[in-house]
Motif scaffolding. Sequence first.
Motif, short mmCIF file in Angstrom:
data_model
loop_
_atom_site.label_atom_id
_atom_site.label_comp_id
_atom_site.label_asym_id
_atom_site.label_seq_id
_atom_site.Cartn_x
_atom_site.Cartn_y
_atom_site.Cartn_z
N LYS A 182 0.82 -1.11 0.06
CA LYS A 182 0.08 0.06 -0.06
C LYS A 182 0.79 1.33 0.02
N GLY A 183 0.40 2.27 -0.56
CA GLY A 183 0.98 3.66 -0.65
C GLY A 183 2.49 3.49 -0.85
N LYS A 184 3.19 3.85 0.06
CA LYS A 184 4.95 4.11 -0.32
C LYS A 184 5.57 2.77 -0.18
N GLY A 185 4.67 1.88 0.20
CA GLY A 185 5.19 0.35 0.21
C GLY A 185 4.79 -0.08 -1.22
N ALA A 186 3.98 0.29 -2.01
CA ALA A 186 3.72 -0.35 -3.40
C ALA A 186 4.57 0.72 -4.05
N ARG A 187 4.68 1.81 -3.85
CA ARG A 187 5.66 2.76 -4.68
C ARG A 187 7.33 2.20 -4.63
N LEU A 188 7.37 2.09 -3.26
CA LEU A 188 8.82 1.12 -3.18
C LEU A 188 9.08 -0.15 -4.06
N GLN A 189 7.97 -0.74 -4.25
CA GLN A 189 7.99 -2.05 -5.01
C GLN A 189 8.31 -1.73 -6.45
N ARG A 190 7.46 -0.85 -6.86
CA ARG A 190 7.70 -0.53 -8.16
C ARG A 190 8.84 0.32 -8.46
N ALA A 191 9.49 0.85 -7.55
CA ALA A 191 11.02 1.76 -7.68
C ALA A 191 12.10 0.60 -8.07
#
Length: 423
Positions: A170-179
Amino acid sequence: MLTLKTISENPELVIKKLAKKHFDAKEIIEKVLEIDQTRKRTQTSLDSCLSESNNLSKHIGQLMKEGNKAEAEIAKNRVAEIKGQSKVLEDTLRQAEQDLQELLVLIPNLPSDEVPEGRVAEDNVVEKTGGIIPELGEDALPHWDLAKKYDLIDFELGVKITGAGFPVYKGKGARLQRALINYFLDKARESGYLEVQPPYVVNAASGYGTGQLPDKEGQMYHATLDDLYLIPTAEVPVTNIYRDVILEEKDLPIMNTAYSACFRREAGSYGKDVRGLNRLHQFDKVEIVRIDKPEHSYDSLKEMVAHVQSLVDELELPWRILRLCGGDMSFTSALTFDFEVFSAAQKRWLEVSSVSNFESYQANRLKCRYRDADKKIQLAHTLNGSALALPRIVAALLENNQTDAGIRIPKVLVPYTGFKFIN
């Protein structure tokens, strides 16, 4: 799959080498040689029958021209008799070939001479270490608590939707995955790998080609109605691009990279090793795959290891490289290097990558070959590596970078995340 040539030319050496993997090959090798002798004898007899039949057929025509019907009739009867014998021989040959195939797929790959002796993970050899293990305070949290504190990953919601081992980011967790995915792909492309986007399900022939079937069938999710398997790694579909393909020597090495979700049943996993992100049934991974000439494949392996090292270095993670011992290697590998990163709050090393050379073992199953400078068709060598698997990388990043102000993002990832801190 080992070639019959490898086994028949020096069966004692094959048995000795497989003992390093703690595989007792004596009985199965003897059976392979016995069936192979039956196959060869049957093939010789069949060839002889076909040759006699062809000669007689030509002779019958001559006899008929000469008006010698009696001898022609005798020859015809003999041709009919040979056809019956040939049918029996063909059935025997087909059965021998099937029996051989069923045995050959049960024999592991031979370990390289560089593989150390040993039976369990504790016998693996530490090749190299790097990075600095952070000193965290007594109040340091493991990643599953950090994920809850900052609302990054919801493990319970994953259980509700699917089951244990399927988290929701979720949120920054999902964005960290994508990054991380984009960073890993960019680094692979900069190193000369061609990006491909493969299917996430494969047929049985693909699973067989890379050695997941029949060895790891229990670890794969099987869509039985369609007889398709969810991939455990992008290695499977990407390597199978070259199944039944003859490449040109000038095009080697072939270098591919792919992102995929990966699916593993992880049957029998339990305890602390499965907490949080430590062991999942679905996870993200970027894979690198090479197809190369035999004489260059170990140089390729070194380059792949160096590539993975550059990733963990840039992520500022403490890492170590292990040369796997014979007992801890995969069924299909000839030589494997594992990368581990240190998870500071858990105070343990986590495996994040395996980089392996399979030599011609997979290529023989795949019929992945190349035409050399002399126009001869040769088996290629296949290699692959995780570059990288995300869950444990995320676990180590969250734990190792926790501060009073939040979780610091490594500098190399900031252009990909768009934020410097999780807080």
